[in-house]
Enzyme design. Sequence first.
Site, PDB file in Angstrom:
ATOM      1  N   GLU A 207      -3.021  -4.599  -3.022  1.00 13.36           N
ATOM      2  CA  GLU A 207      -3.533  -5.508  -4.054  1.00 13.36           C
ATOM      3  C   GLU A 207      -3.591  -4.823  -5.414  1.00 13.36           C
ATOM      4  OE1 GLU A 207      -4.769  -4.892  -1.091  1.00 13.36           O
ATOM      5  OE2 GLU A 207      -5.805  -6.614  -0.221  1.00 13.36           O
TER       6      GLU A 207
ATOM      7  N   ASN B  50       0.846  -1.202   0.000  1.00 11.07           N
ATOM      8  CA  ASN B  50       0.000   0.000   0.000  1.00 11.07           C
ATOM      9  C   ASN B  50       0.877   1.247   0.000  1.00 11.07           C
ATOM     10  OD1 ASN B  50       0.555  -0.738   2.720  1.00 11.07           O
ATOM     11  ND2 ASN B  50      -1.200   0.383   3.498  1.00 11.07           N
TER      12      ASN B  50
ATOM     13  N   GLU C 194       0.371   5.192   0.560  1.00 11.98           N
ATOM     14  CA  GLU C 194      -0.551   6.242   0.997  1.00 11.98           C
ATOM     15  C   GLU C 194      -0.078   7.613   0.520  1.00 11.98           C
ATOM     16  OE1 GLU C 194      -1.134   5.592   5.215  1.00 11.98           O
ATOM     17  OE2 GLU C 194      -2.318   3.789   4.816  1.00 11.98           O
TER      18      GLU C 194
ATOM     19  N   CYS D  35     -10.331  -5.124   0.336  1.00  8.60           N
ATOM     20  CA  CYS D  35     -11.439  -4.169   0.434  1.00  8.60           C
ATOM     21  C   CYS D  35     -12.335  -4.297  -0.805  1.00  8.60           C
ATOM     22  CB  CYS D  35     -10.901  -2.744   0.566  1.00  8.60           C
ATOM     23  SG  CYS D  35     -10.303  -2.030  -0.978  1.00  8.60           S
TER      24      CYS D  35
ATOM     25  N   CYS E  91     -10.757  -3.291  -4.183  1.00  9.46           N
ATOM     26  CA  CYS E  91      -9.786  -4.291  -4.657  1.00  9.46           C
ATOM     27  C   CYS E  91     -10.486  -5.548  -5.158  1.00  9.46           C
ATOM     28  CB  CYS E  91      -8.791  -4.640  -3.554  1.00  9.46           C
ATOM     29  SG  CYS E  91      -7.622  -3.303  -3.256  1.00  9.46           S
TER      30      CYS E  91
ATOM     31  N   CYS F  78      -4.168   0.641  -2.419  1.00 10.77           N
ATOM     32  CA  CYS F  78      -3.975  -0.592  -1.644  1.00 10.77           C
ATOM     33  C   CYS F  78      -2.885  -1.459  -2.279  1.00 10.77           C
ATOM     34  CB  CYS F  78      -5.262  -1.409  -1.628  1.00 10.77           C
ATOM     35  SG  CYS F  78      -6.632  -0.670  -0.726  1.00 10.77           S
TER      36      CYS F  78
HETATM   37  N1  THU Z   1      -5.278  -1.604   2.583  1.00  8.37           N
HETATM   38  C1  THU Z   1      -4.690  -2.420   1.667  1.00  8.37           C
HETATM   39  O1  THU Z   1      -3.618  -2.110   1.118  1.00  8.37           O
HETATM   40  N2  THU Z   1      -5.296  -3.591   1.381  1.00  8.37           N
HETATM   41  C2  THU Z   1      -6.411  -4.070   2.009  1.00  8.37           C
HETATM   42  O2  THU Z   1      -6.863  -5.161   1.686  1.00  8.37           O
HETATM   43  C3  THU Z   1      -7.049  -3.272   3.056  1.00  8.37           C
HETATM   44  C4  THU Z   1      -6.516  -1.897   3.263  1.00  8.37           C
HETATM   45  C5  THU Z   1      -4.591  -0.356   2.947  1.00  8.37           C
HETATM   46  C6  THU Z   1      -5.261   0.921   2.530  1.00  8.37           C
HETATM   47  C7  THU Z   1      -4.691   1.894   3.543  1.00  8.37           C
HETATM   48  O3  THU Z   1      -3.411   2.333   3.091  1.00  8.37           O
HETATM   49  C8  THU Z   1      -4.485   1.064   4.789  1.00  8.37           C
HETATM   50  O4  THU Z   1      -4.466  -0.290   4.354  1.00  8.37           O
HETATM   51  C9  THU Z   1      -5.557   1.248   5.843  1.00  8.37           C
HETATM   52  O5  THU Z   1      -6.822   1.115   5.299  1.00  8.37           O
END
Ligand code: THU
Length: 163
Positions: free
Chosen positions: A75, A62, A64, A114, A117, A73
């Site tokens: 994925e 991920n 940000e 999520c 994704c 994310c």
């Molecule tokens: N996130 C992911 O990378 N994958 C997931 O399956 C769930 C959430 C990330 C998004 C954000 O950067 C952090 O986790 C918190 O939500």
Amino acid sequence: MKEKKFEFSYEVYDDIKELNKPDAELLSKARHSTAGAYAPYSRFHVGAVARTVDGDLITGTNQENASFPVGICAERSLLASAAALFPNSAIETMAISYDNKNDGTKSDRPISPCGMCRQALQEYEVRGKRPLRLILGGQSGKIIVVSSTSQLLPFAFTPDELV
Ligand code: THU
């Protein structure tokens, strides 16, 4: 009126030691890949590693952003790399792990992708014309294996709707 039912089966393992060797290797790499996440805002570090049908490995973490909605994310960062680097290949299996730095939980149970994704994974599976397996696990603890990612998105909106 007809009542219909959606159900699917999945596997649950108590420990990484119960997985077969290729699956254990992939999850182990996903666990380590969380170190490459950029998650200063949520402190929730996610890492995914996939193996293509040709045996190539691809990592996603991920990423940000100070403008929060810009973040992506693990994925979907993986899928973008996969499509760019190996446009003619398909992913066979993706392992997803995380390291929650906030951590009351010790990152010891699986997380699942999520909703956004799931939609992206579903279309990647359609493009690849084969099921995309998921291995979901924390840094330790139980592991879930799903044999096809589209099982996580019943009633999906698919490319077929646009023709
Ligand atoms: N996130 C992911 O990378 N994958 C997931 O399956 C769930 C959430 C990330 C998004 C954000 O950067 C952090 O986790 C918190 O939500």
